[in-house]
Enzyme design. Sequence first.
Site, PDB file in Angstrom:
ATOM      1  N   GLU A 113     -29.810 -28.002 -44.098  1.00 17.90           N
ATOM      2  CA  GLU A 113     -28.865 -28.537 -45.082  1.00 17.90           C
ATOM      3  C   GLU A 113     -28.104 -29.722 -44.480  1.00 17.90           C
ATOM      4  OE1 GLU A 113     -27.818 -24.064 -46.811  1.00 17.90           O
ATOM      5  OE2 GLU A 113     -26.300 -25.223 -45.745  1.00 17.90           O
ATOM      6  N   LYS A 115     -24.937 -31.700 -43.483  1.00 22.94           N
ATOM      7  CA  LYS A 115     -23.580 -31.262 -43.123  1.00 22.94           C
ATOM      8  C   LYS A 115     -22.585 -32.279 -43.683  1.00 22.94           C
ATOM      9  CE  LYS A 115     -20.802 -29.717 -39.193  1.00 22.94           C
ATOM     10  NZ  LYS A 115     -19.619 -30.532 -39.509  1.00 22.94           N
ATOM     11  N   ASP A 117     -19.291 -34.230 -44.731  1.00 27.85           N
ATOM     12  CA  ASP A 117     -18.035 -34.507 -44.045  1.00 27.85           C
ATOM     13  C   ASP A 117     -16.905 -34.419 -45.063  1.00 27.85           C
ATOM     14  OD1 ASP A 117     -16.285 -35.114 -42.058  1.00 27.85           O
ATOM     15  OD2 ASP A 117     -16.657 -37.268 -42.070  1.00 27.85           O
ATOM     16  N   TYR A 225     -23.105 -24.291 -51.155  1.00 26.36           N
ATOM     17  CA  TYR A 225     -24.233 -24.027 -50.263  1.00 26.36           C
ATOM     18  C   TYR A 225     -24.327 -22.594 -49.735  1.00 26.36           C
ATOM     19  CZ  TYR A 225     -20.441 -25.259 -47.010  1.00 26.36           C
ATOM     20  OH  TYR A 225     -19.237 -25.327 -46.358  1.00 26.36           O
ATOM     21  N   LYS A 312     -24.929 -32.268 -34.752  1.00 26.85           N
ATOM     22  CA  LYS A 312     -24.033 -33.348 -35.170  1.00 26.85           C
ATOM     23  C   LYS A 312     -24.551 -34.687 -34.664  1.00 26.85           C
ATOM     24  CE  LYS A 312     -19.746 -32.711 -35.999  1.00 26.85           C
ATOM     25  NZ  LYS A 312     -18.279 -32.532 -35.933  1.00 26.85           N
ATOM     26  N   CYS A 406       3.399 -66.668 -41.605  1.00 24.02           N
ATOM     27  CA  CYS A 406       2.280 -66.438 -42.522  1.00 24.02           C
ATOM     28  C   CYS A 406       1.186 -67.474 -42.289  1.00 24.02           C
ATOM     29  CB  CYS A 406       2.779 -66.523 -43.969  1.00 24.02           C
ATOM     30  SG  CYS A 406       1.453 -66.419 -45.195  1.00 24.02           S
ATOM     31  N   CYS A 409       1.183 -69.876 -45.582  1.00 25.00           N
ATOM     32  CA  CYS A 409       2.293 -70.726 -46.045  1.00 25.00           C
ATOM     33  C   CYS A 409       3.359 -70.965 -44.972  1.00 25.00           C
ATOM     34  CB  CYS A 409       2.927 -70.120 -47.298  1.00 25.00           C
ATOM     35  SG  CYS A 409       3.802 -68.552 -46.985  1.00 25.00           S
ATOM     36  N   CYS A 424       4.566 -61.228 -45.615  1.00 18.06           N
ATOM     37  CA  CYS A 424       5.082 -62.556 -45.950  1.00 18.06           C
ATOM     38  C   CYS A 424       5.972 -62.383 -47.181  1.00 18.06           C
ATOM     39  CB  CYS A 424       3.941 -63.519 -46.257  1.00 18.06           C
ATOM     40  SG  CYS A 424       4.502 -65.077 -46.988  1.00 18.06           S
ATOM     41  N   CYS A 430       3.305 -68.442 -51.914  1.00  9.00           N
ATOM     42  CA  CYS A 430       2.199 -68.221 -50.968  1.00  9.00           C
ATOM     43  C   CYS A 430       0.909 -68.090 -51.778  1.00  9.00           C
ATOM     44  CB  CYS A 430       2.468 -66.956 -50.164  1.00  9.00           C
ATOM     45  SG  CYS A 430       1.240 -66.610 -48.889  1.00  9.00           S
TER      46      CYS A 430
END
Length: 670
Positions: A113, A115, A117, A225, A312, A406, A409, A424, A430
Amino acid sequence: MSLFEVKDKMDALVKELNQHNYNYYVLAMPTIADYTFDQKLAELHALELAHPEFADPNSPTQKVGGEITKTFTTVKHKWPMLSLGNTYNEQDLRDFDERIKKAIGDHFEYVCELKFDGLSISLTYDGSKLVRAVTRGDGTKGDDVTTNIKTIHTIPHQLKADDVPPLFEIRGEIFMHRAAFERLNKEREEIGEVQYANPRNFAAGTVKMQDSGEVAKRPLDCFLYSLNTDKNYFKTHWESLQNLKKWGFNICEHTKLSPNINEVLLFIKHWEKERFNLSYDIDGIVIKVNSFAQQQELGFTAKSPRWAISYKYKAEEVETILEKVTYQVGRTGAVTPVANLKPVQLAGTTVKRATLHNANEIERLDLHLGDSVFVEKGGEIIPKIINVNLDKREPGAVPVIYPSVCPECNTPLIRKEGEVAFYCPNDEACPPQIVGKIQHFISRKAMNIDGLGDETVETFYQRGLIAHISDLYTLHEKAEDLKTLERFGEKSIVNMLKGIELSKQMPFEKVLFGLGIRYVGETVARKLTFGAKNIDNLVSASLEELTSIDEIGQRIAESIIEYFSKPEHLHQITLLKSYGLQFEAIENEITLQSDKLTGKTFVISGVFENYSREELKNMIESNGGKILSGISAKLNYLVAGDNMGPSKLEKANKLNVPLISEDDLLELLK
């Protein structure tokens, strides 16, 4: 319409709406407008009310949530949720196979199967009905999250099959598809929230939210499962999975029956590369002995079953060169550093850039230009630099210094206390902030302006046709200028101007969300429009008044006050008002059941055992009472539940406002 036609219509709507949910949540490619979806959902709900005998237990109408959970009850697992032994190499798997053979001989099979996450979950069904969903917790007991899990579209509330055990438990993994995760993370970025690192964290955080109505808006999915029952109904794990699929559970299509360890290793090798083509994350393969009798014979250690193991995959990691660091300015002004890398193959794709998150990350890594860096793409969607190969650093390498102004700008950047990002503050001049704000304003979840897209907004800005949100509503005066633009014909102009005109009908909450105030997402905008009623109240509201509105905390309140403190923002609102946009909440017409609360004012705060806040509000208003947005001397009653904010309680006590419970409220109505 005959009964046969009604049933066919209901079945067709369920199928169609579930497909649209899949397109929206999994593919992140909606093929239908929200309004149209809501209309079809309402039609299906009306048919289900009229013909409950035809209602599908997996209908999308059953997945909307709305309940508030004060605390999560701890539940002991009937069958402990043990963890699996892990390995990262082939020899360990062959050793595992040898141990199995010594214990039960050579005649056995494996089930392989993926695995996932995600977050482990245990579902209990009693009489074909879902009665409880519990997290793994510490393996012996977990949290009851049933209300939240019921919002997941792929988990049935009621099974149609008649051959299911009278009581059983099924286990699986809650997860989020990558496309949906990226879309939601982008939305968090747009309102200035810190992004989640990976889909697993997002899914885990969502499952533990208190408001199931909010959980329902987040696109979780689930693969099942494993079946647990008091007696064995099947001889093998594989047989149980086929029956689970037949009963209506979402079983991963990639699970495979393997006759020996060599076939298992081929399966592992196949998915080591193919996993990157899945829509969700996996971090390995689970291998189980197929026969339940053989599983029983093999037994358990204190921590894990002897008949199963997980292989894994190592997070893919490559070494490449950091060529330069660039900085992106987002709509909210957040400045994000991006590592520009020498192109390298990683996890099936060519990687040229990696996120550096913020200034702290640059400092932690001690980055220098030209560094040889290790890049990983494990549970992270976006590749990230995890380390620097100091042995390869060139003498005289220049350190990467996060800018103080920034990059777009030249405005000095600011960083607020308790935050990691620099911003900013020059949001009205900007360029990327201006373009981003207008693009946000026209977006589907805000003003939903047809005929106007992100690229067009950018073009209009560069040509000097728009510099503020309000300029959209003067574009009809610039029709001749619009005709000079490439690939922008008369029909396109007409459609766009029509879309802009129609947007004036959008409700206040959409306009407020569209303004792009930091931390004011869709849900917060809705709470603010309900609490403040109109823009003038919101502009003049104090910190105390704002935090008295349901679910508005100090950080959001401070952001709102800061936004409206700027004259240029107030000028924009004045212009938008003059163009006819909606800045007042539309009050729903209330049918009075009695006048028992006439002349009485109420504030509702906290979490309640028997009613939601919305139900209490409706109860008060339908009996003549009035809901206020904040606590003042004019308030007659504070309806107080659990987890009420301490500042509200303190103010109510100071003003001698009577505190009543939900039961006290019912007494007033007797």
